[in-house]
Design an enzyme around this catalytic site. Structure first.
Site, PDB file in Angstrom:
ATOM      1  N   LYS A  62       0.846  -1.200   0.000  1.00 45.44           N
ATOM      2  CA  LYS A  62       0.000   0.000   0.000  1.00 45.44           C
ATOM      3  C   LYS A  62       0.884   1.253   0.000  1.00 45.44           C
ATOM      4  CE  LYS A  62      -3.985  -1.788   2.597  1.00 45.44           C
ATOM      5  NZ  LYS A  62      -4.736  -1.672   3.869  1.00 45.44           N
ATOM      6  N   ASP A  66      -8.538   0.661   4.458  1.00 41.17           N
ATOM      7  CA  ASP A  66      -9.054  -0.704   4.550  1.00 41.17           C
ATOM      8  C   ASP A  66      -9.600  -1.081   3.188  1.00 41.17           C
ATOM      9  OD1 ASP A  66      -9.225  -2.928   6.244  1.00 41.17           O
ATOM     10  OD2 ASP A  66     -11.393  -2.704   6.342  1.00 41.17           O
ATOM     11  N   PHE A  69       0.608  -6.629  -4.644  1.00 41.76           N
ATOM     12  CA  PHE A  69       0.531  -7.443  -3.426  1.00 41.76           C
ATOM     13  C   PHE A  69      -0.836  -8.115  -3.369  1.00 41.76           C
ATOM     14  CE2 PHE A  69      -2.317  -4.758  -0.915  1.00 41.76           C
ATOM     15  CZ  PHE A  69      -2.241  -3.568  -1.599  1.00 41.76           C
TER      16      PHE A  69
HETATM   17  P1  ITT Z   1      -3.327  -2.720   6.990  1.00 45.49           P
HETATM   18  O1  ITT Z   1      -4.705  -3.019   7.521  1.00 45.49           O
HETATM   19  O2  ITT Z   1      -2.235  -2.779   8.013  1.00 45.49           O
HETATM   20  O3  ITT Z   1      -3.305  -1.452   6.176  1.00 45.49           O
HETATM   21  P2  ITT Z   1      -3.773  -5.138   5.481  1.00 45.49           P
HETATM   22  O4  ITT Z   1      -2.909  -5.954   4.579  1.00 45.49           O
HETATM   23  O5  ITT Z   1      -4.391  -5.816   6.672  1.00 45.49           O
HETATM   24  O6  ITT Z   1      -2.933  -3.874   5.933  1.00 45.49           O
HETATM   25  P3  ITT Z   1      -6.453  -4.534   4.491  1.00 45.49           P
HETATM   26  O7  ITT Z   1      -7.075  -5.077   5.707  1.00 45.49           O
HETATM   27  O8  ITT Z   1      -6.918  -3.206   3.992  1.00 45.49           O
HETATM   28  O9  ITT Z   1      -4.861  -4.455   4.600  1.00 45.49           O
HETATM   29  O10 ITT Z   1      -6.615  -5.487   3.247  1.00 45.49           O
HETATM   30  C1  ITT Z   1      -6.971  -6.811   3.333  1.00 45.49           C
HETATM   31  C2  ITT Z   1      -6.307  -7.595   2.277  1.00 45.49           C
HETATM   32  O11 ITT Z   1      -6.929  -7.331   1.019  1.00 45.49           O
HETATM   33  C3  ITT Z   1      -4.844  -7.308   2.057  1.00 45.49           C
HETATM   34  O12 ITT Z   1      -4.043  -7.979   2.991  1.00 45.49           O
HETATM   35  C4  ITT Z   1      -4.646  -7.836   0.657  1.00 45.49           C
HETATM   36  O13 ITT Z   1      -4.491  -9.237   0.655  1.00 45.49           O
HETATM   37  C5  ITT Z   1      -5.989  -7.491   0.011  1.00 45.49           C
HETATM   38  N1  ITT Z   1      -5.875  -6.234  -0.717  1.00 45.49           N
HETATM   39  C6  ITT Z   1      -6.156  -4.974  -0.290  1.00 45.49           C
HETATM   40  N2  ITT Z   1      -5.873  -4.074  -1.248  1.00 45.49           N
HETATM   41  C7  ITT Z   1      -5.392  -4.777  -2.276  1.00 45.49           C
HETATM   42  C8  ITT Z   1      -4.894  -4.429  -3.540  1.00 45.49           C
HETATM   43  O14 ITT Z   1      -4.812  -3.164  -3.935  1.00 45.49           O
HETATM   44  N3  ITT Z   1      -4.482  -5.411  -4.338  1.00 45.49           N
HETATM   45  C9  ITT Z   1      -4.531  -6.699  -3.958  1.00 45.49           C
HETATM   46  N4  ITT Z   1      -4.968  -7.111  -2.772  1.00 45.49           N
HETATM   47  C10 ITT Z   1      -5.389  -6.151  -1.946  1.00 45.49           C
END
Ligand code: ITT
Length: 335
Positions: A164, A217, A293
């Site tokens: 991110k 999120d 990612f």
């Molecule tokens: P933070 O909450 O610490 O920011 P996180 O990885 O837990 O990090 P989220 O809860 O927002 O982030 O996202 C949940 C998951 O959704 C994330 O771990 C990724 O696997 C997926 N995801 C989110 N945005 C994405 C993107 O742009 N491309 C691909 N997968 C994504």
């Protein structure tokens, strides 16, 4: 004949050696119209502003981290210690062109032509950013900049996700906001919407981090699975992984999926705001690409034939859920 540019030795040339170059007096308090800063990219050349001046067929070069500031009357270049190194009267500028210098990799530089000198200044880490910066520089110098930028403000992005942050840096590089990764583990409540998660996160963090800060999120909502994994995307990714998701989708023909991103901003005055972006696409039945990612290797955005993981972060940002939400956030911040 124009001499070959020896970018490799540019660092050895000392600033101010060339006596003929006069550092003009300038009023540093003048209102700033535009500020372009160096970008924290790993590449040696492009992470720095290169300032090169040409005269009578030879050149002197200095290459330092720095900052370009355009005021209503001047274009200024400050080195990394904040010392003013270059001051050009905007009214002396005849032309500004963007050139590509091809070596092992391309370097884009703005050629600023005045009556007396020609200055070459690089400002971007890649083509897209250099072109955007060039456009911004040109309009600022000609006085047509309608979104005045002020001093650089650190904007804390509360996330544990390196992917991110890369996307934030890529898009915020053109603004005066400097995204700083802040890794504080805030509770992500089990809610039915990303919005609820963000609202809770902002309230929980209030008073614990100095605003302004942003939380993000996001998740993948698969039509055929009634929006699953959605708010559980992280959990699903960490447990069954993309292999598991593809298994769930085996022999499923309906493969539409929407990525959603909700950004939450806490302003300095304690206001909370949300910015939402969505991106429609389909899930393929294999993993392709190694950029990005999370679910990027299995998601093809509408109108494309590449997965998010096969696109550069600039390309992904131009259409992605996060890109859309970030642009809304930037518009808000600039107002
Ligand atoms: P933070 O909450 O610490 O920011 P996180 O990885 O837990 O990090 P989220 O809860 O927002 O982030 O996202 C949940 C998951 O959704 C994330 O771990 C990724 O696997 C997926 N995801 C989110 N945005 C994405 C993107 O742009 N491309 C691909 N997968 C994504």
């Amino acid at each position: 004949m124009t001499p070959e540019r020896e970018w490799d030795v540019a660092d050895e040339v000392e600033w101010g050696i060339e006596e003929d170059i006069v550092w003009e007096e300038t009023d540093e308090d003048e209102e700033t119209i535009l500020e372009l800063r160096n970008d924290s990219q790993p590449s040696f050349f492009v992470r720095k502003f290169a300032v090169v001046w040409w005269r009578n067929g030879f050149y002197k070069a200095g290459k330092v981290d720095g900052l370009i500031r355009v005021t209503p009357t001047r274009t200024l270049f400050f080195d990394e210690k904040g010392k003013l190194r270059l001051s050009i009267n905007n009214s002396d500028i005849k032309e500004i062109k963007l050139h590509e210098h091809e070596s092992d990799f391309s370097i884009f530089y703005n050629e600023i032509i005045t009556n007396k000198e020609v200055y070459d200044i690089t400002t971007g880490v890649d083509k897209a950013q250099s072109e955007q910066n060039h456009k911004d520089l040109k309009s600022a110098i000609s006085g047509n900049y309608d979104a005045p930028l002020k001093e650089i403000v650190d904007l804390q992005i509360v996330t544990s996700n390196e992917g991110k942050i890369k996307e934030f840096i890529s898009i915020f590089g053109k603004t005066n906001f400097n995204p700083v990764k802040t890794n504080i583990d805030y509770p992500e409540i089990q809610a039915s919407s990303l919005e609820e998660v963000v609202d809770f996160g902002l309230s929980w963090l209030q008073g614990k981090i100095k605003p302004p800060f942003v939380i993000d999120d996001a998740g993948a909502f698969i039509d055929n699975l009634q929006g699953f994994p959605g708010v559980y995307s992280r959990y699903v990714y960490d447990t069954i992984g993309l292999e598991g998701v593809l298994k769930q989708m085996e022999n499923v023909e309906e493969r539409q999926c929407i990525f959603r991103c909700v950004l939450g901003l806490m302003t300095e005055s304690g206001e909370k705001h949300r910015f939402v972006g969505e991106c429609k696409g389909t899930l393929i039945d294999e993993q392709r690409g190694d950029r990005g990612f999370g679910y990027d290797p299995i998601f093809i955005p509408e109108g494309f034939d590449k997965t998010f993981a096969e696109l550069t972060s600039e390309e992904k940002n131009s259409i992605s859920h996060r890109g859309i939400a970030m642009r809304k956030l930037i518009d808000f911040l600039l107002k």
